[in-house]
Design an enzyme around this catalytic site. Structure first.
Site, PDB file in Angstrom:
ATOM      1  N   GLY B  90      28.107 -51.795  26.724  1.00 15.85           N
ATOM      2  CA  GLY B  90      26.557 -50.863  27.204  1.00 15.85           C
ATOM      3  C   GLY B  90      26.914 -49.069  26.915  1.00 15.85           C
ATOM      4  CB  SER B 122      31.618 -52.196  23.022  1.00 12.91           C
ATOM      5  OG  SER B 122      30.407 -51.581  22.587  1.00 12.91           O
ATOM      6  CB  ALA B 123      30.837 -50.146  27.135  1.00 14.15           C
ATOM      7  CG  HIS B 159      29.796 -50.272  18.083  1.00 15.04           C
ATOM      8  ND1 HIS B 159      29.732 -52.105  17.642  1.00 15.04           N
ATOM      9  CD2 HIS B 159      30.900 -50.008  18.978  1.00 15.04           C
ATOM     10  CE1 HIS B 159      29.036 -52.432  18.750  1.00 15.04           C
ATOM     11  NE2 HIS B 159      29.847 -51.383  19.844  1.00 15.04           N
ATOM     12  CD  GLU B 194      28.883 -53.344  14.224  1.00 16.76           C
ATOM     13  OE1 GLU B 194      28.537 -53.990  13.696  1.00 16.76           O
ATOM     14  OE2 GLU B 194      28.877 -52.582  15.381  1.00 16.76           O
TER      15      GLU B 194
END
Lengths: 233, 233
Positions: B90, B122-123, B159, B194
């Site tokens: 997020g 991700s985050a 990413h 990714e």
């Protein structure tokens, strides 16, 4: 009267630095002989001197000489006495950090509100908004605050990019990022595409350039604003 | 022994949430019955409940039940007693902000260093680095610090995206952004594409997945690291 030019980018594709803006700048800076340049955003970590030289070159056709703020012993006085000011693009976090570090944010805001013509491109445009919270830049430094000049009653997303059709990349689109911003904040955001700019005269804000701009408001569907329209957000 | 899985993304193109990671997760979480989920990053502003429900669904095939940290009266105790922990993706600024606000950053770090298996996507992966300074996210909130857990001796760019050939967009490429970071900082950065992830066991860090990763060090030319290699930065 306030006179501000807020451009999405300094450079559009396959064109020189500031070239697409030359006609607008020629009118905007009419009568100006020396421009104060703020190189704090340092794109790609370029030195202040090299950045100022690049800008100097771009303003030669307009017969305007350019001096970098780092060349002054008293940069605050330099802002207060400037004929006109230009803040270039680069990293918005570093720009905001340096503006605070040099006690410049409020001084710059006051000078522009008092009528010193101001040109911003990219990062230099982001700081015209209420906060820098809609920058696309990487947080390479921790500034003491995200608050910026608030010359306009909304935020700018420079280099606004439409979702890329058929992209397989799973990172968020620009629109999703701005909508995430609106889950936590109420400030409207204007997505300025490359080639667009805002022309501010007093309290009048008009969209210029060849493209529409995208308006994002908390809790509302985004919409497009035609070039030539007054920006009332 | 520390056991950490640091994934670039939760989802690869045209695949379900966490689907590409299922084989790795099945080994990584072997014997785990309940997973503590940290939903603070709230992609697209999704509620903690909705985000936790999505994660719950994804862990059903592994017979692991999922409980969100917001469901606990004492979230610090929840981290300390967790069998295993997952922090989802997020917005990294909001994630880091909430971790500090809930006095969770140090607690989480201690739990993972003491051996609680940790999955980040991700985050949730960005915060495994020394700082969150290589996130791609928009600064929609001002966290009290950019420092993160420092479970690994470098930073993550999740990413990671190669420059798009033929792009007419003038915004900086990812590589340029990371190089700007290195004009102000010395911490190495790993660009994780990714579909790639890091597997950490004790002090051993190995690159997994189908892709190479891009290594950025201050003052050096970036290079590619093969999948299966130990990451020594």
């Amino acid at each position: 009267m306030r006179r501000i030019l807020i451009a999405s980018t300094s450079t559009v594709h396959s064109s020189g630095y500031l070239t697409y803006l030359q006609p607008a700048l020629s009118t905007f800076f009419e009568g100006i002989q020396q421009l104060l340049f703020i190189p704090y955003a340092r794109p790609s970590g370029i030195t202040y001197d090299a950045y100022t030289a690049r800008v100097s070159e771009a303003f030669k056709p307009l017969n305007i000489t350019v001096k970098g703020i780092h060349e002054f012993k008293n940069p605050i006085e330099a802002v207060q006495k400037a004929e006109a000011i230009f803040t270039g693009g680069g990293n918005t976090f570093e720009l905001v950090n340096q503006l605070y570090k040099n006690n410049m944010m409020q001084v710059l805001k006051s000078a522009v509100n008092a009528g010193t013509p101001y040109l911003g491109t990219s990062a230099g445009s982001n700081i015209c908004g209420l906060t820098m919270m809609n920058t696309n830049d990487m947080p390479i430094v921790y500034p003491p605050s995200f608050e910026s000049m608030g010359l306009i009653p909304f935020n700018i997303n420079a280099h606004y990019l439409d979702p890329i059709e058929g992209s397989t990349h799973m990172g968020e689109t620009r629109e999703t990022r701005i909508q995430e911003y609106h889950t936590l904040n109420q400030t409207p955001v204007l997505g300025l595409r490359e080639g667009s700019w805002l022309e501010v005269q007093g309290s009048l804000i008009v969209l210029r350039g060849s493209y529409t701009a995208r308006v994002f408001k908390a809790g509302a569907t985004p919409f497009e604003l035609e070039s030539g329209s007054e920006v009332l957000l």
